[in-house]
Design a protein around this motif. Structure first.
Motif, PDB file in Angstrom:
ATOM      1  N   CYS A 168      35.440  45.368  37.761  1.00 28.34           N
ATOM      2  CA  CYS A 168      35.899  44.219  38.720  1.00 28.34           C
ATOM      3  C   CYS A 168      36.565  43.116  38.166  1.00 28.34           C
ATOM      4  CB  CYS A 168      34.408  43.778  39.211  1.00 28.34           C
ATOM      5  SG  CYS A 168      34.705  42.266  40.558  1.00 28.34           S
ATOM      6  N   ALA A 169      37.667  42.721  38.488  1.00 27.45           N
ATOM      7  CA  ALA A 169      38.548  41.891  37.973  1.00 27.45           C
ATOM      8  C   ALA A 169      39.601  41.153  38.931  1.00 27.45           C
ATOM      9  CB  ALA A 169      39.266  42.279  36.936  1.00 27.45           C
ATOM     10  N   ARG A 170      40.155  39.815  38.570  1.00 25.58           N
ATOM     11  CA  ARG A 170      40.789  39.220  39.808  1.00 25.58           C
ATOM     12  C   ARG A 170      42.294  39.805  39.607  1.00 25.58           C
ATOM     13  NH1 ARG A 170      38.401  35.051  42.214  1.00 25.58           N
ATOM     14  NH2 ARG A 170      36.287  34.631  41.300  1.00 25.58           N
ATOM     15  N   GLY A 171      42.938  40.298  40.554  1.00 25.21           N
ATOM     16  CA  GLY A 171      44.417  40.457  40.614  1.00 25.21           C
ATOM     17  C   GLY A 171      44.751  41.762  40.182  1.00 25.21           C
ATOM     18  N   GLN A 190      39.101  39.159  43.988  1.00 26.41           N
ATOM     19  CA  GLN A 190      39.867  37.970  44.809  1.00 26.41           C
ATOM     20  C   GLN A 190      39.901  38.533  46.318  1.00 26.41           C
ATOM     21  OE1 GLN A 190      43.697  38.058  43.066  1.00 26.41           O
ATOM     22  NE2 GLN A 190      43.119  35.779  42.273  1.00 26.41           N
ATOM     23  N   THR A 191      39.926  39.958  46.612  1.00 27.05           N
ATOM     24  CA  THR A 191      39.883  40.377  48.084  1.00 27.05           C
ATOM     25  C   THR A 191      38.723  41.261  48.472  1.00 27.05           C
ATOM     26  OG1 THR A 191      41.509  42.131  47.106  1.00 27.05           O
ATOM     27  CG2 THR A 191      42.387  40.163  48.023  1.00 27.05           C
ATOM     28  N   ASP A 192      38.452  41.944  47.364  1.00 27.45           N
ATOM     29  CA  ASP A 192      37.142  42.929  47.891  1.00 27.45           C
ATOM     30  C   ASP A 192      35.573  42.708  47.945  1.00 27.45           C
ATOM     31  OD1 ASP A 192      39.081  45.064  47.903  1.00 27.45           O
ATOM     32  OD2 ASP A 192      38.738  45.501  45.659  1.00 27.45           O
ATOM     33  N   ASP A 193      35.238  43.122  48.985  1.00 22.43           N
ATOM     34  CA  ASP A 193      33.454  42.833  48.927  1.00 22.43           C
ATOM     35  C   ASP A 193      32.549  43.866  47.919  1.00 22.43           C
ATOM     36  OD1 ASP A 193      30.790  42.758  49.803  1.00 22.43           O
ATOM     37  OD2 ASP A 193      31.459  42.498  51.787  1.00 22.43           O
ATOM     38  N   LEU A 194      32.570  43.012  46.908  1.00 29.26           N
ATOM     39  CA  LEU A 194      31.977  43.776  45.585  1.00 29.26           C
ATOM     40  C   LEU A 194      30.585  44.570  45.883  1.00 29.26           C
ATOM     41  CD1 LEU A 194      31.437  44.475  42.583  1.00 29.26           C
ATOM     42  CD2 LEU A 194      30.362  41.967  42.481  1.00 29.26           C
ATOM     43  N   ARG A 195      29.910  43.923  46.888  1.00 26.16           N
ATOM     44  CA  ARG A 195      28.388  44.410  47.143  1.00 26.16           C
ATOM     45  C   ARG A 195      28.996  45.533  47.926  1.00 26.16           C
ATOM     46  NH1 ARG A 195      23.537  41.896  51.099  1.00 26.16           N
ATOM     47  NH2 ARG A 195      22.270  43.485  50.712  1.00 26.16           N
ATOM     48  N   ALA A 196      29.790  45.698  49.028  1.00 26.75           N
ATOM     49  CA  ALA A 196      30.097  46.634  50.033  1.00 26.75           C
ATOM     50  C   ALA A 196      30.499  47.843  49.172  1.00 26.75           C
ATOM     51  CB  ALA A 196      30.919  46.133  51.151  1.00 26.75           C
ATOM     52  N   VAL A 197      31.458  47.626  48.445  1.00 25.36           N
ATOM     53  CA  VAL A 197      32.125  48.418  47.641  1.00 25.36           C
ATOM     54  C   VAL A 197      31.033  49.403  46.816  1.00 25.36           C
ATOM     55  CG1 VAL A 197      33.718  49.163  45.883  1.00 25.36           C
ATOM     56  CG2 VAL A 197      34.342  47.624  47.403  1.00 25.36           C
ATOM     57  N   MET A 198      30.285  48.556  46.013  1.00 23.39           N
ATOM     58  CA  MET A 198      29.285  49.326  45.242  1.00 23.39           C
ATOM     59  C   MET A 198      28.123  50.068  45.951  1.00 23.39           C
ATOM     60  SD  MET A 198      30.162  48.694  42.296  1.00 23.39           S
ATOM     61  CE  MET A 198      28.952  49.878  41.315  1.00 23.39           C
ATOM     62  N   ALA A 218      26.112  39.626  43.908  1.00 23.53           N
ATOM     63  CA  ALA A 218      26.535  40.597  44.756  1.00 23.53           C
ATOM     64  C   ALA A 218      26.010  41.936  43.893  1.00 23.53           C
ATOM     65  CB  ALA A 218      27.949  40.687  44.980  1.00 23.53           C
ATOM     66  N   ALA A 219      26.354  41.788  42.366  1.00 23.70           N
ATOM     67  CA  ALA A 219      26.190  43.147  41.835  1.00 23.70           C
ATOM     68  C   ALA A 219      24.538  43.272  41.739  1.00 23.70           C
ATOM     69  CB  ALA A 219      26.588  42.714  40.352  1.00 23.70           C
ATOM     70  N   PHE A 220      23.851  42.172  41.708  1.00 26.42           N
ATOM     71  CA  PHE A 220      22.349  42.610  41.744  1.00 26.42           C
ATOM     72  C   PHE A 220      21.930  43.318  43.016  1.00 26.42           C
ATOM     73  CE2 PHE A 220      18.113  40.989  42.656  1.00 26.42           C
ATOM     74  CZ  PHE A 220      17.340  41.199  41.417  1.00 26.42           C
TER      75      PHE A 220
END
Length: 320
Positions: A168-171, A190-198, A218-220
């Motif tokens: 997970c990084a920006r850009g 910047q654009t993705d929903d971290l929790r949803a993707v995981m 979100a990761a938790f």
């Protein structure tokens, strides 16, 4: 000699001049060739790091160079030896005196710029993933801040240890660096929903977090049962507040990881880890990613690259 000094926590560090120091009884003096910058240098300059020296002091936690003087009672080193040193401070200078126990010999083929970028970033990630999290082949590792100094090494080492690595990084540029380091899945912060993707990926077994803040939350929330979270730092500026009852529900473990602290209570953990890492480097299995090499006169610009998150991997100041 020229040094990059912090005179006040309210005033930006600047170049100054000091006499060349003489080594104490158990110290080596190093003619510094290169110094790696770390986010901790920013915190130290502002007085907010956990180990901030009394003012004034010279910044620069990790250096590489050549031994040019030995104190009494130093064994295992000789004049002319090429070494890397985690001194904690004093690296942004033409010469530095450091405790000999903090020095390691360098492989002949390792350039000083690689060596100056090596110890803190690789040491932190290897210790965190192997010693603390006990990462296993086939597990899913989520790396936050995956294009930063420690983040890229976590991606690289996680892949070497057989994990599925989610970066997970920006850009796009930073994600490209993470992908080149071995990431299997990319998340744009910047654009993705971290929790949803995981959640779609089935969750994380291990989270490597040098960022804190909302990304930690979100990761938790997307962790699998018995996941391990590695709290490395708080580059976002926000320290997460963890509710113990939430840990209980999924049997989640949070590990604090301060690499330098092991020098005080278990130095063998660090020396064994560094021996493994040096062997990997010599075998061509790992290679530091250095996005900027700047002269000492531009040390302030190097610090700003970290502050603005404009760099990927490491920023190295070339002294000589």
């Amino acid at each position: 000699m020229r040094v990059f000094m912090t005179m006040s926590h309210d005033i930006a560090p600047s170049l100054g001049t000091l006499p060349v120091p003489d080594p104490a009884a158990k110290e080596i003096r190093v003619k510094v060739a290169a110094c790696g910058l770390n986010f901790a240098d920013l915190l130290m300059a502002s007085g907010s790091y956990q180990e901030t020296p009394p003012l004034p002091f010279t910044l620069g936690m990790e250096v590489a160079g050549t031994i040019d003087a030995l104190g009494h009672d130093v064994s295992g080193f000789a004049l002319g030896d090429r070494v890397a040193v985690f001194g904690g401070q004093g690296g942004l200078a033409e010469y530095g005196c450091f405790d000999a126990t903090r020095a390691v010999h360098l492989p002949d083929a390792m350039p000083f710029t690689d060596a100056a970028a090596f110890q803190v970033a690789y040491g932190t990630s290897h210790l965190a993933l192997s010693h603390r999290a006990r990462l296993q082949p086939g597990e899913t590792l989520l790396v936050l801040g995956a294009a930063g100094g420690v983040g890229l090494t976590a991606v690289e080492i996680g892949k070497l240890m057989g994990a599925r690595v989610v970066a997970c990084a920006r850009g796009a540029d930073k994600l490209a660096a993470a992908q080149a380091a071995g990431a299997d899945v990319l998340i744009d912060a910047q654009t993705d929903d971290l929790r949803a993707v995981m959640k779609d990926l089935g969750g994380s077994d291990v989270v490597y977090d040098p960022v804190g803040g909302d990304q930690f939350t979100a990761a938790f929330r997307s962790c699998r049962p018995e996941a391990r979270i590695l709290s490395i730092g708080f580059a976002s500026g926000a320290v997460p507040q963890i509710k113990a009852n939430h840990l209980l529900v999924k049997n989640i473990t949070v590990h604090g990881v301060y690499w330098g602290g092991y020098l005080q209570f278990s130095p063998k953990v660090l020396t064994d880890s560094l021996a493994t890492l040096m062997a990997w480097y010599s075998a061509g299995r790992i290679k530091p990613h250095v996005s900027h090499i700047l002269p000492l006169e531009q040390a302030a610009e190097g610090m700003e690259l970290l502050r603005s998150r404009a760099s990927t991997g490491k920023v190295v100041i070339k002294i000589t």
